[in-house]
Design a protein around this motif. Structure first.
Motif, PDB file in Angstrom:
ATOM      1  N   SER A 228      31.504  52.982  37.070  1.00 32.92           N
ATOM      2  CA  SER A 228      31.732  52.226  38.300  1.00 32.92           C
ATOM      3  C   SER A 228      32.929  51.300  38.143  1.00 32.92           C
ATOM      4  N   LEU A 229      33.412  50.768  39.263  1.00 34.98           N
ATOM      5  CA  LEU A 229      34.509  49.802  39.211  1.00 34.98           C
ATOM      6  C   LEU A 229      34.057  48.517  38.521  1.00 34.98           C
ATOM      7  N   SER A 230      32.794  48.137  38.732  1.00 29.34           N
ATOM      8  CA  SER A 230      32.266  46.949  38.046  1.00 29.34           C
ATOM      9  C   SER A 230      32.293  47.140  36.538  1.00 29.34           C
ATOM     10  N   ALA A 231      31.889  48.335  36.080  1.00 30.97           N
ATOM     11  CA  ALA A 231      31.905  48.626  34.646  1.00 30.97           C
ATOM     12  C   ALA A 231      33.340  48.607  34.115  1.00 30.97           C
ATOM     13  N   LEU A 232      34.285  49.077  34.928  1.00 28.15           N
ATOM     14  CA  LEU A 232      35.685  49.075  34.502  1.00 28.15           C
ATOM     15  C   LEU A 232      36.181  47.646  34.309  1.00 28.15           C
TER      16      LEU A 232
ATOM     17  N   SER B 293      39.224  48.180  49.079  1.00 28.96           N
ATOM     18  CA  SER B 293      38.722  46.852  49.433  1.00 28.96           C
ATOM     19  C   SER B 293      37.673  46.375  48.433  1.00 28.96           C
ATOM     20  N   GLU B 294      36.760  47.298  48.068  1.00 33.84           N
ATOM     21  CA  GLU B 294      35.733  46.954  47.083  1.00 33.84           C
ATOM     22  C   GLU B 294      36.363  46.593  45.738  1.00 33.84           C
ATOM     23  N   PHE B 295      37.368  47.358  45.328  1.00 28.66           N
ATOM     24  CA  PHE B 295      38.033  47.107  44.052  1.00 28.66           C
ATOM     25  C   PHE B 295      38.715  45.730  44.075  1.00 28.66           C
ATOM     26  N   GLU B 296      39.380  45.411  45.185  1.00 31.98           N
ATOM     27  CA  GLU B 296      40.055  44.124  45.299  1.00 31.98           C
ATOM     28  C   GLU B 296      39.061  42.964  45.222  1.00 31.98           C
ATOM     29  N   GLU B 297      37.937  43.109  45.922  1.00 29.95           N
ATOM     30  CA  GLU B 297      36.933  42.043  45.918  1.00 29.95           C
ATOM     31  C   GLU B 297      36.363  41.834  44.514  1.00 29.95           C
ATOM     32  N   LEU B 298      36.086  42.930  43.802  1.00 34.28           N
ATOM     33  CA  LEU B 298      35.551  42.812  42.450  1.00 34.28           C
ATOM     34  C   LEU B 298      36.572  42.191  41.502  1.00 34.28           C
ATOM     35  N   LEU B 299      37.834  42.587  41.648  1.00 30.61           N
ATOM     36  CA  LEU B 299      38.877  42.050  40.769  1.00 30.61           C
ATOM     37  C   LEU B 299      39.076  40.555  40.985  1.00 30.61           C
TER      38      LEU B 299
ATOM     39  N   PRO C 276      41.680  36.614  39.645  1.00 26.31           N
ATOM     40  CA  PRO C 276      42.253  36.147  40.914  1.00 26.31           C
ATOM     41  C   PRO C 276      43.765  36.384  40.948  1.00 26.31           C
ATOM     42  N   GLY C 277      44.231  36.870  42.070  1.00 24.00           N
ATOM     43  CA  GLY C 277      45.671  37.085  42.227  1.00 24.00           C
ATOM     44  C   GLY C 277      46.123  38.494  41.931  1.00 24.00           C
ATOM     45  N   VAL C 278      45.300  39.289  41.232  1.00 22.36           N
ATOM     46  CA  VAL C 278      45.670  40.682  40.961  1.00 22.36           C
ATOM     47  C   VAL C 278      45.518  41.489  42.245  1.00 22.36           C
ATOM     48  N   THR C 279      46.522  42.240  42.597  1.00 21.70           N
ATOM     49  CA  THR C 279      46.489  43.080  43.801  1.00 21.70           C
ATOM     50  C   THR C 279      46.330  44.543  43.408  1.00 21.70           C
ATOM     51  N   VAL C 280      45.837  45.328  44.350  1.00 17.93           N
ATOM     52  CA  VAL C 280      45.584  46.746  44.079  1.00 17.93           C
ATOM     53  C   VAL C 280      46.552  47.589  44.896  1.00 17.93           C
ATOM     54  N   PRO C 281      47.586  48.148  44.268  1.00 20.88           N
ATOM     55  CA  PRO C 281      48.493  49.034  45.013  1.00 20.88           C
ATOM     56  C   PRO C 281      47.790  50.343  45.371  1.00 20.88           C
ATOM     57  N   SER C 282      48.368  51.075  46.279  1.00 16.18           N
ATOM     58  CA  SER C 282      47.756  52.342  46.731  1.00 16.18           C
ATOM     59  C   SER C 282      48.091  53.465  45.762  1.00 16.18           C
ATOM     60  N   PHE C 283      47.437  53.424  44.606  1.00 13.67           N
ATOM     61  CA  PHE C 283      47.751  54.394  43.546  1.00 13.67           C
ATOM     62  C   PHE C 283      46.944  55.672  43.663  1.00 13.67           C
ATOM     63  N   LEU C 284      45.806  55.657  44.377  1.00 12.26           N
ATOM     64  CA  LEU C 284      44.995  56.866  44.566  1.00 12.26           C
ATOM     65  C   LEU C 284      45.268  57.425  45.951  1.00 12.26           C
ATOM     66  N   ARG C 285      45.746  58.640  45.988  1.00 14.29           N
ATOM     67  CA  ARG C 285      46.055  59.291  47.263  1.00 14.29           C
ATOM     68  C   ARG C 285      45.406  60.665  47.310  1.00 14.29           C
ATOM     69  N   LEU C 286      45.380  61.207  48.502  1.00 16.97           N
ATOM     70  CA  LEU C 286      44.840  62.545  48.712  1.00 16.97           C
ATOM     71  C   LEU C 286      45.979  63.512  48.972  1.00 16.97           C
ATOM     72  N   GLY C 287      45.844  64.710  48.440  1.00 15.40           N
ATOM     73  CA  GLY C 287      46.809  65.765  48.696  1.00 15.40           C
ATOM     74  C   GLY C 287      46.081  67.017  49.150  1.00 15.40           C
ATOM     75  N   SER C 288      46.826  68.042  49.484  1.00 13.87           N
ATOM     76  CA  SER C 288      46.191  69.266  49.964  1.00 13.87           C
ATOM     77  C   SER C 288      47.063  70.480  49.702  1.00 13.87           C
ATOM     78  N   TRP C 289      46.397  71.588  49.397  1.00  9.46           N
ATOM     79  CA  TRP C 289      47.051  72.898  49.372  1.00  9.46           C
ATOM     80  C   TRP C 289      46.735  73.674  50.646  1.00  9.46           C
ATOM     81  N   ILE C 290      45.865  73.133  51.475  1.00  8.75           N
ATOM     82  CA  ILE C 290      45.354  73.895  52.622  1.00  8.75           C
ATOM     83  C   ILE C 290      46.443  73.990  53.686  1.00  8.75           C
ATOM     84  N   GLY C 291      47.011  75.148  53.827  1.00  9.84           N
ATOM     85  CA  GLY C 291      48.134  75.361  54.727  1.00  9.84           C
ATOM     86  C   GLY C 291      49.447  75.517  53.991  1.00  9.84           C
ATOM     87  N   GLY C 292      49.469  75.173  52.690  1.00 12.15           N
ATOM     88  CA  GLY C 292      50.697  75.291  51.918  1.00 12.15           C
ATOM     89  C   GLY C 292      50.609  76.257  50.756  1.00 12.15           C
TER      90      GLY C 292
END
Length: 951
Positions: free
Chosen positions: A133-137, A252-258, A263-279
């Motif tokens: 979990s993020l808490s464990a991390l 949002s959950e990750f930011e609240e736990l951090l 305090p002051g650490v921000t979470v950039p959008s490092f996890l994104r979704l991709g797709s092969w469906i159609g490509g």
């Protein structure tokens, strides 16, 4: 309280849910199928359950008891076979449907129980957070004294892509998936409203019964093969219904736990979704540049509609009046600009809205999004998602300036993250094509333009490279209208032109990369670079996919050549000196066996990481993992921790196979759980060693462990190849003892089962290869060859067993491998598999190969238990063990039916499916073949639902 008693108490709500759902299904069976169907279901269920109990008793039985148990097994086996053979075809279909629906209900109950346990864990006073979990991390960060600066740097450097594929498409139809979601919602209501009034409970019961009635009346088999756009829409379903909210909520959950610890650490959008469906064009003639643009258009429409809905809700919420708030000058300027651009709409909003600046601004944004959706030009439509993001930031910053911080963290904060993550395209596409298609297209282009008299596709590598270097230096564009080229070559050219058009229209991030399947040489990469040059593309990441054992051996040599080649190195500079490398789990396992595949993938990553360091090029591993163990599947957190230390560095791409989407992303809480496991695994694996206090967090394989794996791999590889590829009779056994020839009629994907028209195992794709063995309960690709290799290794030195036990305890890679092996061996069943072997017509062939497989299975099962510790498989994972045991007695009847139906169908000439017009004039025998085909496909769906695996 003992561990067993504790587990039973924890699982009590799950058992209660299954009883409730099973009773409701039983009533539906009696209503619609009648007492004969119900009695047949019950008769089969009870006998299969007793048969399972007998096989379990064999483990500790004395020789005298063994004889009695074997006699009882034979008696039960005959009774089950007689019951199945005594069913009319129509009754058989209803019985199969009953068991299949039961599995959809059990799957839903188990999924919901995972959610229940996660909530219970969060509510409990236990000091230890849930594993992965993020808490464990965050606890892990603190235990290792990571500073806020170190955590921030780690997050800034992370880049994770979860890439959806369409192969195979989920075997379960979307109609059934949505009904399963409704049932999960009803279970949640029952949990949260422990004291329902009689009237509320009656309404709840009616809803449950109504949903199960609809399940009974819904056809589980697709009558029509899905087209690529159908697959695109299926992917959009998960994006729309689950991930649009789940992914930003996870941030949002990750930011609240951090904030609680850092305090002051921000979470950039490092996890994104991709797709092969159609490509993904590899082996799929139905996917083209037009498909890609249609997919992007549909995704654009859906995401903009999602934004408009969110804006509408925000506008209704943000009713602040200028009588009580002030706004920033920047927001006021934007309002003046919007009013100037949209005077008619400003007038339509009226004088009241003029006094409510936030509502007014959001209304203007909503209007502009409508113009964007309609592709209007001028000053109204947004040209890019960044413009929308800036407008929303104006609102957020104005609220913050006036002390309304709380409002910026709710719906508005989520929307800002959504725009950042999804842009105007929802999910970025990868494009993929087979290396041979590029070579053939280039050969024809060179011949037609007169630049090469020889057939380029037949040239040696050195000569190919000479020609490619000439082409890459030449500033001219070869492709021009009017060239007399084949449709296959135009297909390739149009694809690259389509990629250029899509990047121009939606932004460069919309097409993530171009993947080359079956990459064997440097020329494979340079050919794609040439086609990029022809289309005017100079910075699209080119990703080689190494799929066979030989290619995994050669991958570092190929990339060493690429990194030192002036043309390719110059291209890499345009890609910020970043190189993705895709590793194929499915085909490497099919090619060399599960143990050799796993080890070669491990070794390749170490070599690639070292190569990247040497050339100062960032290497991102792209793991082409399948859903089944035989294609690289298994628990993702353990898999990430089992990667070679120092190879992830915060950057990872992983495929999420179509068959697993409903299991991993079909419910909101489950989607969040799966994504947090990936984040936790990548972050934990990427913390530099100098920050780690615990020495065993990133354990490195000793030389002795690696030498052991090398020996095991070579031995297992030989055993696997000897049976699968070097035995000329094996293909005949495979085609008769599994439903491989019938699976092609199931319509679970738009892509053909074979890459070519050949009829060899080499030509067969990995997905139907694994799927067919799973159906026959052999599950052979996931374990064959391992037992013999272990036995020989242990037999050479008595202390070798202790060494393997040490490797299991201390090496995450080896532990993950053996734990996956336990799971797949538990799903295999040699008793049921023997029924499938009975379909092989040649007795000598049947007995020889089935005996070989069965001996290897027993050998593997016994040795794995000795290494991991435990009397039975999965004693170390009781939750999974109980899940499989709970399912087996219900899967078995469908296997008995499948064997009987396959025998009848093949005697009549094999599968037959006709359209409704042809069906009307079909002969009696053709109609029977059609009905038998349908019944077989039902059993395939049912077994897949029961074992929770297709391919």
């Amino acid at each position: 309280m003992s561990d067993h008693e504790s587990r039973r108490e924890i699982d009590a709500p799950l058992r209660a849910d299954i009883r409730t759902l099973g009773n409701a299904l039983g009533e539906a069976i009696q209503r619609y199928g009648g007492p004969e169907v119900f009695n047949t279901v019950e008769g089969l269920r009870q006998r299969c359950k007793r048969l399972r109990e007998c096989t379990e008793r064999q483990v500790d039985a004395t020789p005298e008891e063994q004889a009695r148990i074997e006699a009882e097994i034979r008696r039960l086996d005959e009774e089950i076979t007689d019951l199945v053979n005594g069913c009319s075809l129509e009754r058989a279909i209803d019985v199969i449907r009953a068991f299949t629906i039961y599995f959809h209900l059990v799957n839903t109950a188990e999924q919901y129980h995972r959610i229940r346990r996660r909530r219970a864990h969060e509510l409990s006073e236990q000091s230890t957070p849930q594993r992965g979990s993020l808490s464990a991390l965050i606890d892990f960060f603190k235990q290792n004294n990571l500073s806020a600066e170190a955590v921030q740097q780690l997050l800034n450097e992370m880049s994770i892509d979860l890439v959806f594929t369409a192969h195979p498409t989920e075997a379960t139809r979307r109609s059934l998936i949505t009904k399963s979601s409704q049932i999960a919602h009803l279970l949640e209501i029952q949990d949260q409203q422990k004291t329902m009034t009689p009237r509320e409970h009656s309404r709840w019961q009616q809803q449950l019964e109504g949903t199960i009635d609809l399940l009974w009346r819904t056809d589980a088999v697709r009558r029509v093969r899905p087209q690529p756009i159908d697959e695109v829409k299926m992917g959009i379903y998960y994006l729309d219904e689950i991930l649009f909210d789940a992914l930003p909520d996870l941030y949002s959950e990750f930011e609240e736990l951090l904030q609680q610890s850092y305090p002051g650490v921000t979470v950039p959008s490092f996890l994104r979704l991709g797709s092969w469906i159609g490509g993904d064009q590899d082996g799929n003639p139905y996917v083209s540049a037009t498909t890609m643009h249609t997919a992007l258009r549909l995704q654009r429409e859906h995401i903009i509609e999602q934004y408009r809905t969110s804006i509408e809700k925000l506008a209704a919420e943000f009713s602040q009046s200028l009588s009580y708030v002030r706004i920033t000058p920047e927001l006021q300027q934007s309002l003046d600009y919007d009013a100037q651009c949209m005077p008619d709409y400003d007038h339509e909003l009226g004088p009241q809205t003029a006094l409510e600046p936030y509502r007014r601004k959001l209304s203007f944004i909503w209007k502009r999004l409508g113009a964007t959706l309609d592709r209007h030009n001028g000053n109204v439509a947004y040209q890019t998602a960044e413009e929308l993001h800036r407008d929303l930031l104006l609102v957020r910053d104005s609220l913050r300036e006036n002390g309304e911080e709380a409002l910026t963290r709710g719906r508005l904060g989520r929307l800002l993250r959504q725009v950042e993550l999804f842009g105007f395209y929802f999910v970025a596409l990868d494009v993929r094509q087979h290396s041979e298609r590029h070579a053939r297209a280039l050969a024809e282009l060179l011949q037609v333009t007169g630049l090469c008299e020889q057939d380029y596709s037949q040239l040696e590598e050195a000569e190919r490279l000479r020609i490619l270097e000439m082409l890459l230096r030449d500033p001219r564009i070869l492709t021009r209208p009017g060239l007399q080229l084949s449709e296959d070559t135009w297909h390739i050219l149009r694809t690259f032109q389509g990629v250029k058009q899509a990047r121009d229209e939606y932004g460069k991030r919309v097409i993530t990369c171009y993947i080359i399947s079956m990459s064997h040489s440097l020329s494979d990469l340079l050919e794609v670079q040439f086609f990029c040059k022809e289309a005017g593309i100079d910075d699209l990441p080119i990703v080689p996919l190494f799929e066979t054992i030989d290619d995994l051996h050669a991958c570092t040599q190929i990339l060493e050549q690429a990194f030192t080649h002036p043309n390719y190195r110059a291209y890499l500079r345009n890609c910020q000196d970043q190189q993705q490398v895709m590793l194929g789990y499915s085909d490497s396992s099919k090619d060399g066996g599960i143990l050799t595949s796993g080890w070669e993938l491990y070794e390749a990553q170490l070599r690639l990481t070292e190569l990247g360091k040497r050339h100062q090029i960032g290497i991102t591993m792209f793991h082409g993992r399948g859903g089944a163990i035989g294609r690289g599947g298994g628990p993702i957190y353990e898999a990430i921790l089992g990667q070679p230390p120092g190879t992830i560095h915060g950057r990872l791409r992983i495929t999420e196979q179509g068959e697993m989407l409903s299991f991993k992303y079909g419910l909101y809480e489950i989607a969040i759980r799966n994504m947090e496991l990936v984040i936790a695994g990548v972050a934990r694996s990427s913390i530099p060693d100098e920050h780690i206090i615990e020495t065993q967090v990133h354990p490195r394989a000793t030389e002795e462990w690696r030498n052991t794996m090398q020996l095991l791999s070579a031995n297992a590889h030989k055993r696997y190849r000897d049976l699968i590829y070097n035995d000329p009779s094996f293909l005949s056994f495979f085609e008769q003892a599994t439903p491989i020839l019938e699976i092609g009629w199931l319509n679970i994907g738009s892509r053909p089962a074979r890459r070519t028209r050949g009829n060899t195992i080499e030509d067969l794709r990995a997905i139907p290869w694994v799927f067919s063995w799973m159906q026959s309960r052999y599950v052979l690709p996931s374990w064959y060859g391992v037992g013999g290799a272990l036995e020989e290794f242990i037999g050479q030195q008595p202390e070798s067993l202790g060494l393997l036990q040490q490797m299991y305890r201390q090496w995450p890679f080896f532990r993950a491998f053996l734990d996956n092996l336990q799971m797949t061996l538990s799903k295999a069943d040699m008793h049921i598999a023997q029924h499938y072997a009975s379909l092989v017509k040649d007795p000598a062939l049947r007995d020889r190969i089935s005996h070989t497989i069965q001996e290897e299975y027993e050998r593997t099962r016994s040795l794995v238990c000795q290494i991991v510790g435990g009397k039975e498989l999965l004693d170390t994972a009781p939750v999974l063990q109980q899940s499989i045991k709970r399912r087996n007695p219900y899967v078995d009847p469908m296997s008995y039916f499948q064997v009987a139906l396959l025998r009848r169908l093949r005697e009549l000439g094999g599968p037959l499916m006709l359209d409704r017009e042809a069906e009307a004039t079909a002969s009696t025998e053709e109609k029977e073949r059609m009905r038998l085909t349908y019944a077989v496909l039902l059993t395939i769906n049912g077994v897949a639902a029961g074992l929770r695996n297709t391919g």
